[in-house]
Design a protein around this motif. Structure first.
Motif, PDB file in Angstrom:
ATOM      1  N   ASP A   1      60.536  41.387  10.761  1.00 23.54           N
ATOM      2  CA  ASP A   1      60.189  42.636  11.446  1.00 23.54           C
ATOM      3  C   ASP A   1      58.756  43.069  11.160  1.00 23.54           C
ATOM      4  O   ASP A   1      58.202  43.903  11.887  1.00 23.54           O
ATOM      5  CB  ASP A   1      61.150  43.757  11.027  1.00 23.54           C
ATOM      6  N   ASN A   2      58.170  42.540  10.101  1.00 24.57           N
ATOM      7  CA  ASN A   2      56.811  42.942   9.690  1.00 24.57           C
ATOM      8  C   ASN A   2      55.986  41.691   9.393  1.00 24.57           C
ATOM      9  O   ASN A   2      55.399  41.546   8.320  1.00 24.57           O
ATOM     10  CB  ASN A   2      56.880  43.837   8.455  1.00 24.57           C
ATOM     11  N   ARG A   3      55.934  40.792  10.355  1.00 26.46           N
ATOM     12  CA  ARG A   3      55.351  39.465  10.129  1.00 26.46           C
ATOM     13  C   ARG A   3      53.889  39.548   9.686  1.00 26.46           C
ATOM     14  O   ARG A   3      53.467  38.838   8.771  1.00 26.46           O
ATOM     15  CB  ARG A   3      55.469  38.638  11.406  1.00 26.46           C
ATOM     16  N   THR A   4      53.103  40.397  10.333  1.00 24.49           N
ATOM     17  CA  THR A   4      51.684  40.489   9.988  1.00 24.49           C
ATOM     18  C   THR A   4      51.501  40.972   8.548  1.00 24.49           C
ATOM     19  O   THR A   4      50.700  40.413   7.782  1.00 24.49           O
ATOM     20  CB  THR A   4      50.950  41.429  10.951  1.00 24.49           C
ATOM     21  N   VAL A   5      52.244  42.021   8.176  1.00 27.57           N
ATOM     22  CA  VAL A   5      52.167  42.529   6.810  1.00 27.57           C
ATOM     23  C   VAL A   5      52.654  41.478   5.823  1.00 27.57           C
ATOM     24  O   VAL A   5      52.059  41.281   4.751  1.00 27.57           O
ATOM     25  CB  VAL A   5      52.995  43.822   6.664  1.00 27.57           C
ATOM     26  N   ALA A   6      53.730  40.776   6.184  1.00 32.53           N
ATOM     27  CA  ALA A   6      54.297  39.757   5.299  1.00 32.53           C
ATOM     28  C   ALA A   6      53.290  38.642   5.028  1.00 32.53           C
ATOM     29  O   ALA A   6      53.190  38.139   3.906  1.00 32.53           O
ATOM     30  CB  ALA A   6      55.565  39.181   5.908  1.00 32.53           C
ATOM     31  N   ARG A   7      52.521  38.254   6.055  1.00 35.96           N
ATOM     32  CA  ARG A   7      51.495  37.228   5.846  1.00 35.96           C
ATOM     33  C   ARG A   7      50.457  37.711   4.833  1.00 35.96           C
ATOM     34  O   ARG A   7      50.022  36.947   3.963  1.00 35.96           O
ATOM     35  CB  ARG A   7      50.816  36.878   7.166  1.00 35.96           C
ATOM     36  N   GLY A   8      50.054  38.981   4.972  1.00 37.34           N
ATOM     37  CA  GLY A   8      49.082  39.536   4.042  1.00 37.34           C
ATOM     38  C   GLY A   8      49.618  39.585   2.626  1.00 37.34           C
ATOM     39  O   GLY A   8      48.896  39.275   1.667  1.00 37.34           O
ATOM     40  N   VAL A   9      50.879  39.973   2.476  1.00 37.95           N
ATOM     41  CA  VAL A   9      51.503  40.019   1.155  1.00 37.95           C
ATOM     42  C   VAL A   9      51.564  38.619   0.554  1.00 37.95           C
ATOM     43  O   VAL A   9      51.287  38.417  -0.636  1.00 37.95           O
ATOM     44  CB  VAL A   9      52.910  40.637   1.251  1.00 37.95           C
TER      45      VAL A   9
ATOM     46  N   VAL B   1      49.626  36.098   1.063  1.00 42.93           N
ATOM     47  CA  VAL B   1      48.293  35.700   0.600  1.00 42.93           C
ATOM     48  C   VAL B   1      47.948  36.423  -0.702  1.00 42.93           C
ATOM     49  O   VAL B   1      47.433  35.815  -1.650  1.00 42.93           O
ATOM     50  CB  VAL B   1      47.237  35.998   1.685  1.00 42.93           C
ATOM     51  N   ALA B   2      48.255  37.709  -0.762  1.00 45.47           N
ATOM     52  CA  ALA B   2      47.893  38.515  -1.933  1.00 45.47           C
ATOM     53  C   ALA B   2      48.597  38.039  -3.199  1.00 45.47           C
ATOM     54  O   ALA B   2      48.011  38.070  -4.287  1.00 45.47           O
ATOM     55  CB  ALA B   2      48.220  39.979  -1.674  1.00 45.47           C
ATOM     56  N   ILE B   3      49.848  37.613  -3.084  1.00 45.21           N
ATOM     57  CA  ILE B   3      50.605  37.219  -4.272  1.00 45.21           C
ATOM     58  C   ILE B   3      50.493  35.724  -4.579  1.00 45.21           C
ATOM     59  O   ILE B   3      51.082  35.253  -5.546  1.00 45.21           O
ATOM     60  CB  ILE B   3      52.090  37.596  -4.121  1.00 45.21           C
ATOM     61  N   SER B   4      49.730  34.991  -3.767  1.00 41.42           N
ATOM     62  CA  SER B   4      49.595  33.543  -3.980  1.00 41.42           C
ATOM     63  C   SER B   4      48.120  33.146  -4.019  1.00 41.42           C
ATOM     64  O   SER B   4      47.654  32.356  -3.182  1.00 41.42           O
ATOM     65  CB  SER B   4      50.314  32.776  -2.871  1.00 41.42           C
ATOM     66  N   PRO B   5      47.359  33.668  -4.976  1.00 43.46           N
ATOM     67  CA  PRO B   5      45.914  33.394  -4.985  1.00 43.46           C
ATOM     68  C   PRO B   5      45.561  31.932  -5.209  1.00 43.46           C
ATOM     69  O   PRO B   5      44.463  31.509  -4.864  1.00 43.46           O
ATOM     70  CB  PRO B   5      45.403  34.276  -6.131  1.00 43.46           C
ATOM     71  N   ARG B   6      46.478  31.175  -5.784  1.00 43.63           N
ATOM     72  CA  ARG B   6      46.178  29.774  -6.068  1.00 43.63           C
ATOM     73  C   ARG B   6      46.456  28.852  -4.877  1.00 43.63           C
ATOM     74  O   ARG B   6      46.217  27.645  -4.958  1.00 43.63           O
ATOM     75  CB  ARG B   6      46.969  29.299  -7.288  1.00 43.63           C
ATOM     76  N   LEU B   7      46.963  29.423  -3.776  1.00 46.53           N
ATOM     77  CA  LEU B   7      47.232  28.623  -2.585  1.00 46.53           C
ATOM     78  C   LEU B   7      46.126  28.814  -1.553  1.00 46.53           C
ATOM     79  O   LEU B   7      45.561  29.910  -1.433  1.00 46.53           O
ATOM     80  CB  LEU B   7      48.564  29.032  -1.952  1.00 46.53           C
ATOM     81  N   PRO B   8      45.823  27.780  -0.755  1.00 43.11           N
ATOM     82  CA  PRO B   8      44.948  27.991   0.398  1.00 43.11           C
ATOM     83  C   PRO B   8      45.538  29.080   1.284  1.00 43.11           C
ATOM     84  O   PRO B   8      46.769  29.177   1.430  1.00 43.11           O
ATOM     85  CB  PRO B   8      44.965  26.624   1.095  1.00 43.11           C
ATOM     86  N   VAL B   9      44.700  29.902   1.876  1.00 43.07           N
ATOM     87  CA  VAL B   9      45.186  31.041   2.665  1.00 43.07           C
ATOM     88  C   VAL B   9      46.123  30.593   3.776  1.00 43.07           C
ATOM     89  O   VAL B   9      47.175  31.208   4.002  1.00 43.07           O
ATOM     90  CB  VAL B   9      43.988  31.835   3.236  1.00 43.07           C
ATOM     91  N   ALA B  10      45.782  29.526   4.485  1.00 38.81           N
ATOM     92  CA  ALA B  10      46.632  29.061   5.586  1.00 38.81           C
ATOM     93  C   ALA B  10      48.019  28.653   5.093  1.00 38.81           C
ATOM     94  O   ALA B  10      49.029  28.910   5.756  1.00 38.81           O
ATOM     95  CB  ALA B  10      45.964  27.884   6.306  1.00 38.81           C
TER      96      ALA B  10
ATOM     97  N   ASP C   1      51.633  30.548   6.010  1.00 43.95           N
ATOM     98  CA  ASP C   1      52.740  29.802   6.623  1.00 43.95           C
ATOM     99  C   ASP C   1      54.037  29.944   5.840  1.00 43.95           C
ATOM    100  O   ASP C   1      55.114  29.659   6.370  1.00 43.95           O
ATOM    101  CB  ASP C   1      52.375  28.321   6.740  1.00 43.95           C
ATOM    102  N   SER C   2      53.960  30.372   4.578  1.00 44.77           N
ATOM    103  CA  SER C   2      55.171  30.463   3.754  1.00 44.77           C
ATOM    104  C   SER C   2      56.153  31.516   4.255  1.00 44.77           C
ATOM    105  O   SER C   2      57.322  31.524   3.855  1.00 44.77           O
ATOM    106  CB  SER C   2      54.798  30.756   2.297  1.00 44.77           C
ATOM    107  N   VAL C   3      55.710  32.419   5.125  1.00 40.06           N
ATOM    108  CA  VAL C   3      56.617  33.445   5.652  1.00 40.06           C
ATOM    109  C   VAL C   3      56.966  33.182   7.125  1.00 40.06           C
ATOM    110  O   VAL C   3      57.615  34.016   7.758  1.00 40.06           O
ATOM    111  CB  VAL C   3      56.021  34.862   5.508  1.00 40.06           C
ATOM    112  N   GLU C   4      56.553  32.015   7.638  1.00 39.65           N
ATOM    113  CA  GLU C   4      56.839  31.692   9.036  1.00 39.65           C
ATOM    114  C   GLU C   4      58.214  31.050   9.164  1.00 39.65           C
ATOM    115  O   GLU C   4      58.358  29.849   9.424  1.00 39.65           O
ATOM    116  CB  GLU C   4      55.743  30.776   9.599  1.00 39.65           C
ATOM    117  N   HIS C   5      59.242  31.862   8.950  1.00 46.03           N
ATOM    118  CA  HIS C   5      60.614  31.404   9.134  1.00 46.03           C
ATOM    119  C   HIS C   5      61.513  32.619   9.301  1.00 46.03           C
ATOM    120  O   HIS C   5      61.091  33.758   9.067  1.00 46.03           O
ATOM    121  CB  HIS C   5      61.081  30.563   7.937  1.00 46.03           C
TER     122      HIS C   5
END
Length: 315
Positions: A195-203, A205-214, A218-222
């Motif tokens: 329901d909040n896909r855009t916000v979820a993508r931002g979250v 990224v924020a909680i996974s600094p050691r991962l590439p942003v892309a 993608d980790s919330v694309e399900h």
């Protein structure tokens, strides 16, 4: 300037500075770049195709991931093969696959992968299936079903003999996977993300600094149905044992590759299988559960070696 103003400003600036530092020094961030080829839809799945050659390499992403996981370091495979990087049902660009309207089990996951090869007219070519984590389990099963399979490479495969064993190791898969693996809280979190896909993508990224942003995005694309179907049918379900029996009967080489600090695989399981089956080899590399992301050059070299040795039609 008021000292409290200075302290407050520093406190607000600290989290972004910490994130930036962790991100800049992450080996996974430094070693990842977007791979070649355009993302498209084939037979209902998100797919990226590149390279030329008689042989085919199928790259299968893991749980809460996408084909982007296989970055630029894997472009080298395209020098000798047609490479098909696939988002399994329910993840990445395959988030809306029609099969999710019904029950999705391991058979349906394999059917979808093989449908991509048929749609691309690659179904009669020699294939090397490569997967990571959940995708490794899918690679083993797809390899067993596909007659022209020449080899399987499984990175960090969750080879559990029962749902009980799988549940006992869920906590090792990372906080995100553990949170979303079961229960009403997991379902509510997943629905919130939808329901909040855009916000979820931002979250993410924020909680996974050691991962590439892309990769983090993608980790919330399900969706919940897609996530739990993949988890139950390809992680908890022990059907990989039957698939390995089929591959052994056909003498198809299977390479099991685990990180030496990877807590997800059952300790000793890969060595046990290698001792039992002559077609299986077990390899341990430095690193944790995201070996293809943290050591992409090394992992790409493993796939390239397998492709060179077993990828030809007459191997």
């Amino acid at each position: 300037m008021n000292v409290w103003h200075v302290v407050g400003t520093a406190a607000l600036a600290a989290p972004p500075l910490v994130w930036s530092s962790l991100h800049a020094h992450s080996p996974e961030v430094r070693r990842w770049r977007q791979g070649t080829g355009q993302r498209t839809q084939v037979a209902g799945l998100g797919v990226r195709v590149f390279g030329t050659g008689e042989a085919v390499v199928v790259l299968l992403a893991g749980l809460a991931s996408s084909e982007r996981f296989w970055g630029k370091s894997y472009d080298v495979l395209g020098q000798n093969a047609r490479v098909v990087a696939i988002d399994p049902i329910g993840f990445g660009a395959s988030i809306r696959h029609p099969a999710l309207q019904e029950i999705v089990d391991a058979r349906v996951h394999v059917d979808a992968v093989l449908a991509v090869l048929r749609a691309l007219d690659l179904h009669t070519q020699p294939v090397v299936f490569v997967g990571h984590s959940m995708g490794a389990s899918l690679a083993i099963r797809a390899g067993a079903r596909h007659a022209p399979t020449r080899a399987v490479v499984a990175f960090d495969a969750p080879l559990y003999r029962s749902a009980v064993e799988a549940n006992g190791r869920i906590r090792h898969m990372g906080w995100f996977e553990a949170l979303l693996s079961q229960g009403p809280l997991a379902e509510r979190v997943c629905h919130w993300m939808c329901d909040n896909r855009t916000v979820a993508r931002g979250v993410a990224v924020a909680i996974s600094p050691r991962l590439p942003v892309a990769i983090a995005r993608d980790s919330v694309e399900h969706t919940w149905p897609g996530y739990i179907a993949g988890f139950d049918s390809l992680v908890r379900d022990p059907g990989w044992t039957d698939a390995l029996d089929v591959l052994a009967a056909r003498n198809v080489p299977v390479r099991l590759v685990d990180g030496d600090k990877d807590p997800v695989p059952v300790p000793g399981r890969a060595d046990e299988l290698a001792a039992r089956f002559t077609n299986i080899s077990a390899t341990r590399r430095l690193g944790g559960h995201r070996a293809p992301l943290s050591d992409p050059i090394g992992c790409a070299s493993i796939v390239r070696a397998v492709l060179s040795e077993h990828g030809a039609s007459d191997s």
